[in-house]
Enzyme design. Structure first.
Site, PDB file in Angstrom:
ATOM      1  N   ASP A  49       0.867  -1.166   0.000  1.00 28.33           N
ATOM      2  CA  ASP A  49       0.000   0.000   0.000  1.00 28.33           C
ATOM      3  C   ASP A  49       0.919   1.237   0.000  1.00 28.33           C
ATOM      4  O   ASP A  49       2.119   1.112   0.274  1.00 28.33           O
ATOM      5  CB  ASP A  49      -0.862  -0.067   1.273  1.00 28.33           C
ATOM      6  N   ASP A  51      -0.189   5.250   0.835  1.00 26.73           N
ATOM      7  CA  ASP A  51      -0.465   6.198   1.928  1.00 26.73           C
ATOM      8  C   ASP A  51      -0.394   5.465   3.273  1.00 26.73           C
ATOM      9  O   ASP A  51      -1.066   4.453   3.448  1.00 26.73           O
ATOM     10  CB  ASP A  51      -1.882   6.785   1.810  1.00 26.73           C
ATOM     11  N   ASP A 268      -1.267  -0.429   6.027  1.00 20.39           N
ATOM     12  CA  ASP A 268      -1.437   0.226   7.334  1.00 20.39           C
ATOM     13  C   ASP A 268      -2.898   0.167   7.776  1.00 20.39           C
ATOM     14  O   ASP A 268      -3.234   0.670   8.836  1.00 20.39           O
ATOM     15  CB  ASP A 268      -1.009   1.690   7.260  1.00 20.39           C
TER      16      ASP A 268
HETATM   17 MG   LIG Z   1      -2.833   3.160   3.542  1.00 22.40          MG
END
Ligand SMILES: [Mg+2]
Length: 328
Positions: A49, A51, A268
């Site tokens: 991922d 961000d 995250d």
């Molecule tokens: Mg993310």
């Protein structure tokens, strides 16, 4: 013969190691250097991922580029998978370069690009009503998909009068909803009106509730909030393109054959990144530098609810940049 047997045994040991930690929320920091190396040997493909893992807005996370480039230097195939629909692949490629991540355009799987691919695959030849931004229009331009103009759209006079005079544009065959900072009542009205036609496709780039933000006083609503508002008034559910939808995995399988058990998903956010990994049978690594907090995951791990168990990663690490210090 003996070498082959040893190789098989080695692979089996590695497989067992990854299986042993399945949804076990194992801290990589608690493993020995040898075990961390075995973990790294247990995958060939990495989906990361962006961000919250590689960067926060325009700020690179210290050590993340070195960690990703280290995995690449070991021969791992890297894919950058992001639900963010505000950027096209060229933008993301430039961002990667600027921040020190080695990447090729074809390794970038953004929800905007995947939405364009999804429509193209269906030989879509009508127009799209977009609740979204230039990230989507530029990807649509690349594959010649037509769309109505984007940007601010508000009631300039009396709403009832507006509704009385409102006419649908002909030839709209899809409503695509992503992140749109100009979301308005009129856009909801238009999207829901096009979606009254059951043949009109309804596509959501992603359903992330919020963006990770540096300022703890601010909640930055994500596309999920916009999708929900349109879903509510349209009384329909969209096709989800981004994570945890598995279309992304199908798109990657088309570019390279991957073995799910030897694939690692890094993210995250558990309800997108980790859930995608669980659904696809990938190994999963949660980084605590973004949205999901460790306390939440510990609760899901103890829960008797299967849906919550599916959000639990195999491994976690405070930040991706810590990986190198665990093997050196
Ligand atoms: Mg993310």
């Amino acid at each position: 013969m003996i070498r082959q047997f040893r190789k098989k045994l080695f692979r089996a040991t590695i497989y067992n190691i990854s299986k042993m930690h399945k949804r076990n929320l194992t801290s990589l920091a608690n493993l020995s250097k040898t075990e961390v190396k075995q973990f790294i040997d247990s995958f060939d493909v990495v989906l990361t991922d962006c961000d919250g893992v590689l960067w926060l807005d325009n700020k690179v996370y210290e050590g993340s580029p070195e960690a990703v480039n280290y995995l690449r230097s070991l021969g791992k195939k890297i894919f950058y998978v992001t639900n963010n629909s505000t950027k096209n692949r060229d933008d993301l490629q430039q961002k990667n370069e600027k921040m020190g991540y080695i990447s090729k355009k074809e390794e970038i799987m953004s929800s905007a690009y995947l939405t364009a691919s999804y429509l193209k695959e269906r030989s879509f030849n009508k127009k799209v009503y977009i609740v979204g931004s230039k990230g989507l229009t530029s990807e649509f331009d690349e594959v010649n998909i037509k769309y109505l103009p984007i940007g601010p759209d508000i009631v300039e006079y009396n709403l009832l009068e507006y509704i009385d005079n409102f006419k649908l544009e002909p030839d709209v065959g899809a409503v695509v909803v992503g992140f749109d900072e100009h979301i308005s009542y009129i856009k909801m009205l238009k999207a829901a009106s096009y979606l009254n036609d059951p043949n009109c496709l309804f596509i959501a780039t992603n359903t992330d509730e919020r963006f990770p933000v540096g300022n703890s006083q601010v909640v930055k609503p994500g596309s999920g909030a916009i999708v929900k508002s349109i879903e509510t008034c349209a009384e329909r559910k969209p096709v989800l393109i981004g994570k945890p939808g598995t279309y992304i995995a199908q798109a990657i399988q088309k570019t390279c054959k991957i073995d799910p058990q030897r694939t690692l998903m890094i993210g995250d956010r558990c309800n997108t990144d980790i859930l995608l990994g669980t659904r696809c049978g990938y190994q999963t690594l949660l980084v605590l530098s973004g949205v999901t907090k460790l306390e939440e995951v510990q609760k899901w791990k103890e829960s008797s609810n299967k849906e919550e168990n599916d959000l639990v990663p195999d491994f976690y690490i405070n930040k991706l940049g810590d990986l190198l210090s665990l093997v050196n």
